[in-house]
Design a protein around this motif. Structure first.
Motif, PDB file in Angstrom:
ATOM      1  N   TYR A  24      22.963 -13.452 -10.264  1.00  0.00           N
ATOM      2  CA  TYR A  24      22.139 -14.848 -10.127  1.00  0.00           C
ATOM      3  C   TYR A  24      20.709 -14.385 -10.385  1.00  0.00           C
ATOM      4  CZ  TYR A  24      19.379 -18.406  -7.514  1.00  0.00           C
ATOM      5  OH  TYR A  24      18.595 -19.323  -7.287  1.00  0.00           O
ATOM      6  N   ILE A  25      19.940 -13.492 -10.070  1.00  0.00           N
ATOM      7  CA  ILE A  25      19.086 -12.868 -10.211  1.00  0.00           C
ATOM      8  C   ILE A  25      18.575 -12.729 -11.782  1.00  0.00           C
ATOM      9  CG2 ILE A  25      17.122 -11.179  -9.976  1.00  0.00           C
ATOM     10  CD1 ILE A  25      17.970 -11.150  -6.863  1.00  0.00           C
ATOM     11  N   GLU A  26      19.643 -11.858 -12.146  1.00  0.00           N
ATOM     12  CA  GLU A  26      19.520 -11.459 -13.711  1.00  0.00           C
ATOM     13  C   GLU A  26      19.558 -12.622 -14.611  1.00  0.00           C
ATOM     14  OE1 GLU A  26      22.463  -8.458 -13.941  1.00  0.00           O
ATOM     15  OE2 GLU A  26      21.192  -6.807 -13.130  1.00  0.00           O
ATOM     16  N   ASP A  27      20.475 -13.571 -14.329  1.00  0.00           N
ATOM     17  CA  ASP A  27      20.671 -14.533 -15.120  1.00  0.00           C
ATOM     18  C   ASP A  27      19.541 -15.466 -15.075  1.00  0.00           C
ATOM     19  OD1 ASP A  27      23.213 -13.974 -15.830  1.00  0.00           O
ATOM     20  OD2 ASP A  27      24.394 -15.004 -14.551  1.00  0.00           O
ATOM     21  N   THR A  28      18.905 -15.693 -13.908  1.00  0.00           N
ATOM     22  CA  THR A  28      17.744 -16.449 -13.806  1.00  0.00           C
ATOM     23  C   THR A  28      16.604 -15.985 -14.704  1.00  0.00           C
ATOM     24  OG1 THR A  28      18.050 -17.441 -11.720  1.00  0.00           O
ATOM     25  CG2 THR A  28      15.997 -17.623 -12.376  1.00  0.00           C
ATOM     26  N   TRP A  29      16.277 -14.739 -14.665  1.00  0.00           N
ATOM     27  CA  TRP A  29      15.556 -13.970 -15.549  1.00  0.00           C
ATOM     28  C   TRP A  29      15.661 -14.130 -16.776  1.00  0.00           C
ATOM     29  CZ3 TRP A  29      15.684  -8.427 -12.365  1.00  0.00           C
ATOM     30  CH2 TRP A  29      15.034  -8.446 -11.233  1.00  0.00           C
ATOM     31  N   ARG A  30      16.736 -13.931 -17.178  1.00  0.00           N
ATOM     32  CA  ARG A  30      17.284 -14.125 -18.639  1.00  0.00           C
ATOM     33  C   ARG A  30      16.992 -15.432 -19.455  1.00  0.00           C
ATOM     34  NH1 ARG A  30      21.704 -11.593 -18.100  1.00  0.00           N
ATOM     35  NH2 ARG A  30      20.779  -9.435 -19.095  1.00  0.00           N
ATOM     36  N   ASN A  31      17.702 -16.437 -18.442  1.00  0.00           N
ATOM     37  CA  ASN A  31      17.324 -17.890 -18.901  1.00  0.00           C
ATOM     38  C   ASN A  31      16.119 -18.351 -19.098  1.00  0.00           C
ATOM     39  OD1 ASN A  31      20.308 -18.115 -19.049  1.00  0.00           O
ATOM     40  ND2 ASN A  31      20.447 -18.825 -17.000  1.00  0.00           N
ATOM     41  N   VAL A  32      15.363 -18.075 -18.304  1.00  0.00           N
ATOM     42  CA  VAL A  32      14.013 -18.502 -18.262  1.00  0.00           C
ATOM     43  C   VAL A  32      13.136 -17.929 -19.346  1.00  0.00           C
ATOM     44  CG1 VAL A  32      11.572 -18.779 -16.947  1.00  0.00           C
ATOM     45  CG2 VAL A  32      13.778 -19.067 -15.856  1.00  0.00           C
ATOM     46  N   SER A  33      13.368 -16.621 -19.618  1.00  0.00           N
ATOM     47  CA  SER A  33      12.725 -15.558 -20.698  1.00  0.00           C
ATOM     48  C   SER A  33      12.943 -16.390 -21.944  1.00  0.00           C
ATOM     49  CB  SER A  33      13.195 -14.334 -20.622  1.00  0.00           C
ATOM     50  OG  SER A  33      12.801 -13.785 -19.652  1.00  0.00           O
ATOM     51  N   CYS A 154       5.639 -15.292 -15.527  1.00  0.00           N
ATOM     52  CA  CYS A 154       6.033 -14.692 -14.243  1.00  0.00           C
ATOM     53  C   CYS A 154       6.095 -15.564 -13.158  1.00  0.00           C
ATOM     54  CB  CYS A 154       4.735 -13.861 -14.161  1.00  0.00           C
ATOM     55  SG  CYS A 154       5.050 -12.525 -12.484  1.00  0.00           S
ATOM     56  N   LEU A 155       5.281 -16.662 -13.050  1.00  0.00           N
ATOM     57  CA  LEU A 155       5.226 -17.641 -12.055  1.00  0.00           C
ATOM     58  C   LEU A 155       6.421 -18.560 -12.276  1.00  0.00           C
ATOM     59  CD1 LEU A 155       1.506 -18.646 -11.660  1.00  0.00           C
ATOM     60  CD2 LEU A 155       3.099 -17.320 -10.282  1.00  0.00           C
ATOM     61  N   ALA A 156       6.884 -18.810 -13.678  1.00  0.00           N
ATOM     62  CA  ALA A 156       7.636 -20.011 -14.068  1.00  0.00           C
ATOM     63  C   ALA A 156       9.308 -19.361 -13.441  1.00  0.00           C
ATOM     64  CB  ALA A 156       8.001 -20.096 -15.427  1.00  0.00           C
ATOM     65  N   VAL A 157       9.475 -18.199 -13.664  1.00  0.00           N
ATOM     66  CA  VAL A 157      10.512 -17.185 -13.233  1.00  0.00           C
ATOM     67  C   VAL A 157      10.692 -17.654 -11.822  1.00  0.00           C
ATOM     68  CG1 VAL A 157      11.651 -14.864 -12.918  1.00  0.00           C
ATOM     69  CG2 VAL A 157      10.790 -15.850 -15.005  1.00  0.00           C
ATOM     70  N   LEU A 158       9.599 -17.204 -10.975  1.00  0.00           N
ATOM     71  CA  LEU A 158       9.595 -17.233  -9.401  1.00  0.00           C
ATOM     72  C   LEU A 158       9.781 -18.757  -8.941  1.00  0.00           C
ATOM     73  CD1 LEU A 158       6.981 -14.783  -8.864  1.00  0.00           C
ATOM     74  CD2 LEU A 158       9.197 -14.407  -8.381  1.00  0.00           C
ATOM     75  N   LYS A 159       9.159 -19.803  -9.825  1.00  0.00           N
ATOM     76  CA  LYS A 159       9.281 -21.206  -9.574  1.00  0.00           C
ATOM     77  C   LYS A 159      10.839 -21.595  -9.715  1.00  0.00           C
ATOM     78  CE  LYS A 159       7.279 -25.577 -10.302  1.00  0.00           C
ATOM     79  NZ  LYS A 159       6.281 -26.358 -11.322  1.00  0.00           N
ATOM     80  N   GLU A 160      11.421 -20.988 -10.660  1.00  0.00           N
ATOM     81  CA  GLU A 160      12.891 -21.300 -10.866  1.00  0.00           C
ATOM     82  C   GLU A 160      14.043 -20.823  -9.671  1.00  0.00           C
ATOM     83  OE1 GLU A 160      15.855 -22.650 -14.262  1.00  0.00           O
ATOM     84  OE2 GLU A 160      13.861 -22.676 -13.880  1.00  0.00           O
ATOM     85  N   PHE A 161      13.253 -19.901  -9.106  1.00  0.00           N
ATOM     86  CA  PHE A 161      14.255 -19.401  -7.603  1.00  0.00           C
ATOM     87  C   PHE A 161      13.761 -20.401  -6.675  1.00  0.00           C
ATOM     88  CE2 PHE A 161      14.075 -15.258  -9.839  1.00  0.00           C
ATOM     89  CZ  PHE A 161      15.409 -14.976  -9.801  1.00  0.00           C
ATOM     90  N   GLY A 162      12.811 -21.370  -6.629  1.00  0.00           N
ATOM     91  CA  GLY A 162      12.595 -22.144  -5.719  1.00  0.00           C
ATOM     92  C   GLY A 162      11.314 -21.815  -4.797  1.00  0.00           C
ATOM     93  N   LEU A 163      10.611 -20.838  -5.369  1.00  0.00           N
ATOM     94  CA  LEU A 163       9.457 -20.299  -4.775  1.00  0.00           C
ATOM     95  C   LEU A 163       7.991 -21.128  -5.150  1.00  0.00           C
ATOM     96  CD1 LEU A 163       9.997 -16.424  -5.088  1.00  0.00           C
ATOM     97  CD2 LEU A 163       9.819 -17.632  -3.069  1.00  0.00           C
ATOM     98  N   THR A 164       7.304 -21.613  -4.186  1.00  0.00           N
ATOM     99  CA  THR A 164       6.049 -22.336  -4.640  1.00  0.00           C
ATOM    100  C   THR A 164       4.858 -21.791  -4.104  1.00  0.00           C
ATOM    101  OG1 THR A 164       5.888 -23.414  -2.301  1.00  0.00           O
ATOM    102  CG2 THR A 164       7.482 -24.314  -3.673  1.00  0.00           C
ATOM    103  N   GLU A 165       3.709 -22.251  -4.315  1.00  0.00           N
ATOM    104  CA  GLU A 165       2.567 -21.723  -4.044  1.00  0.00           C
ATOM    105  C   GLU A 165       2.295 -21.489  -2.494  1.00  0.00           C
ATOM    106  OE1 GLU A 165       1.372 -26.137  -4.501  1.00  0.00           O
ATOM    107  OE2 GLU A 165       2.892 -24.847  -5.278  1.00  0.00           O
ATOM    108  N   LYS A 166       3.217 -22.114  -1.832  1.00  0.00           N
ATOM    109  CA  LYS A 166       2.999 -21.821  -0.490  1.00  0.00           C
ATOM    110  C   LYS A 166       3.856 -20.547  -0.058  1.00  0.00           C
ATOM    111  CE  LYS A 166       3.637 -26.737   0.800  1.00  0.00           C
ATOM    112  NZ  LYS A 166       4.548 -27.746   1.416  1.00  0.00           N
ATOM    113  N   GLU A 167       4.590 -19.919  -0.760  1.00  0.00           N
ATOM    114  CA  GLU A 167       5.199 -18.622  -0.424  1.00  0.00           C
ATOM    115  C   GLU A 167       4.683 -17.627  -1.454  1.00  0.00           C
ATOM    116  OE1 GLU A 167       7.820 -21.895   0.501  1.00  0.00           O
ATOM    117  OE2 GLU A 167       7.412 -21.228  -1.276  1.00  0.00           O
ATOM    118  N   ILE A 168       4.189 -17.912  -2.672  1.00  0.00           N
ATOM    119  CA  ILE A 168       3.597 -16.708  -3.477  1.00  0.00           C
ATOM    120  C   ILE A 168       2.214 -17.086  -3.979  1.00  0.00           C
ATOM    121  CG2 ILE A 168       5.903 -15.944  -4.128  1.00  0.00           C
ATOM    122  CD1 ILE A 168       5.528 -17.377  -6.736  1.00  0.00           C
TER     123      ILE A 168
END
Length: 457
Positions: A24-33, A154-168
């Motif tokens: 799941y993590i690798e596929d998210t990295w790959r797809n957003v890239s 870098c931010l777009a990848v983390l946002k894809e996981f559901g993270l927001t400016e409140k967490e990172i």
């Protein structure tokens, strides 16, 4: 001596559930890239040991898993190391074909890496690392664009996981800004190289070790106070920091920070990362003896974890490996810290194990019809003319229980998460049909045996 049958310290076993999280993590990295225009590359799991010394010096050897290869006929053996990172491999690959590669070069990779360090929370001896690099940029404007594009990805990848400016938050700095900081502190240009060297290691040196560095490099008492304040975590943007220090050109330093911050944060805002996503931080000094400009780290806002990601501009790296002068910006992100953060924030999906498309319920005494139907459902259709799959196969499973009780087998179908259940029952099979049940709507219909695959499209 008893044989140790445990996994080596600092490594992980990936059982199905753990492997699903990893994919799941690798596929998210790959797809957003890929959506951002990057293409994937990879290289050897091990390289010549000297490759890593080029970038990091002899001191890197103690941090590596390295070994001697088999000796040749003359008794000479090469020395290798398992890769601790991908950047030297990337630099070697680019240097080898620099003139043939289209510009800009936008590559990403997801290699397994190895470091012979003490394991800790979010850091192991074996880990997966996501690497992104942009090489090229003939003008300062293009290079700045690539800097911000790298940070935005870098931010777009983390946002894809559901993270927001409140967490990172992405914290950035720049070598040019640090040079201005050195001027404010009273350092002369000849001392800048030492300043970058010390800042890169200052958190790892105790007071006695720092004192020895000051002595060896003839650092005056006033400048020693400057470095000690940085070592103690004091912020040079506060007026109190400069008490008893030189503070020459402080206003110019603040103006440079303001101008750089306005450009970076305004551009990031146009890319969907407004206030709160990024900020200047004078403490971000990672690798400034190696990086040549913009540097950044992504941290969790709670401050509980090590950096989630980090990188910067390294315009001289490809040249170090025998290639042409080629500006470059890149970052890395490890899977271990990221996974800890996602777990702590409750952002990992409850179940990531793959679910079948079809569960075949076989109530026939003869297993052959079920085996034949499973093979047909699973088979893809390949077109030799286009050299491509024109109809992918379905993920089809069945029960290996001996029971022919359709009710119990449908319970298994429901538990599997399958979208459809295909029921092979004696009466219907005798008429050349099967029942197809939609497991979400609970609707059933009879379908001719020859048309099952089409009905499930």
């Amino acid at each position: 001596m008893a044989i140790n049958l445990q996994a080596p310290k600092g490594t992980r076993d990936f059982y199905p559930a753990e492997m699903a999280v990893r994919r799941y993590i690798e596929d998210t990295w790959r797809n957003v890239s890929i959506r951002h225009g990057f293409v994937e590359v990879d290289g050897p799991t091990f390289e010549f040991l000297d490759l890593y010394k080029i970038k990091s010096g002899d001191e890197i050897v103690s941090q590596l898993f390295h070994f001697e290869g088999r000796a040749d006929k003359e008794g000479q053996a090469d020395h290798f190391a398992l890769r601790p990172e991908f950047t030297p491999t990337l630099a070697r690959m680019v240097a080898a074909k620099a003139n043939a590669l289209p510009r800009p070069i936008k590559w990403f990779s997801i290699p397994r890496c190895y470091r012979g360090e003490a394991p800790q929370k979010g850091r192991g001896r074996e880990f997966i690392q996501y690497n992104v690099d942009i090489l090229g940029g003939e003008t300062p404007e293009a290079r700045r664009q690539f800097d911000i594009e790298s940070a935005a990805l870098c931010l777009a990848v983390l946002k894809e996981f559901g993270l927001t400016e409140k967490e990172i938050v992405l914290k950035y700095n720049d070598r040019s800004l640090v040079e201005k900081l050195f001027v404010v502190a009273g350092l002369v240009p000849a001392q800048f190289a030492f300043g970058f060297y010390l800042l890169d290691r200052i958190a790892k040196l105790n007071p006695a070790q720092r004192a020895e560095q000051y002595k060896q490099n003839n650092i005056a008492e006033l400048q020693q106070k400057f470095f000690e304040k940085l070592a103690n975590g004091q912020d040079p943007l506060t007026d109190g920091f400069w008490t008893d220090l030189a503070a020459q050109g402080y206003d110019e330093y603040r103006t440079a920070i303001r101008d750089a911050g306005t450009q970076i944060e305004t551009t990031l805002a146009t890319m969907g990362f407004g206030p709160g996503w990024a900020k200047y931080d004078a403490s971000i000094v990672r690798g400034l003896a190696y990086y040549t400009g913009f540097v950044f780290e992504v941290a969790d806002t709670a401050g509980d974890l090590r950096a989630v990601a980090g990188g910067g501009r390294y315009d001289k790296l490809v040249e170090m490996f025998g290639g042409p002068s080629l500006p470059a910006i890149g970052f890395g992100m490890g899977d271990m810290v990221l996974q800890v953060l996602l777990q702590e924030k409750g952002l990992l999906p409850a179940s990531l194990l793959p679910k079948p498309d079809v569960f075949l319920v076989n109530a026939l005494e003869d297993a052959a019809p079920a085996q034949k139907l499973l093979a047909e459902l699973r088979a893809s259709v390949f077109d030799p003319a286009t050299k491509s799959i024109t109809r992918p196969g379905l993920a089809a499973v069945t029960s290996y229980k001996t029971t022919k009780n359709i009710g119990k087998l449908l319970q298994d179908a429901s538990a599997s998460g399958a979208k459809f259940a295909v029921i092979l029952a004696p009466a219907e099979f005798a008429r050349g049909v099967v029942k197809v049940k939609n497991m979400a709507t609970r609707e059933e219909k009879e379908v001719a045996l020859a048309d099952v695959r089409t009905a499930l499209a």
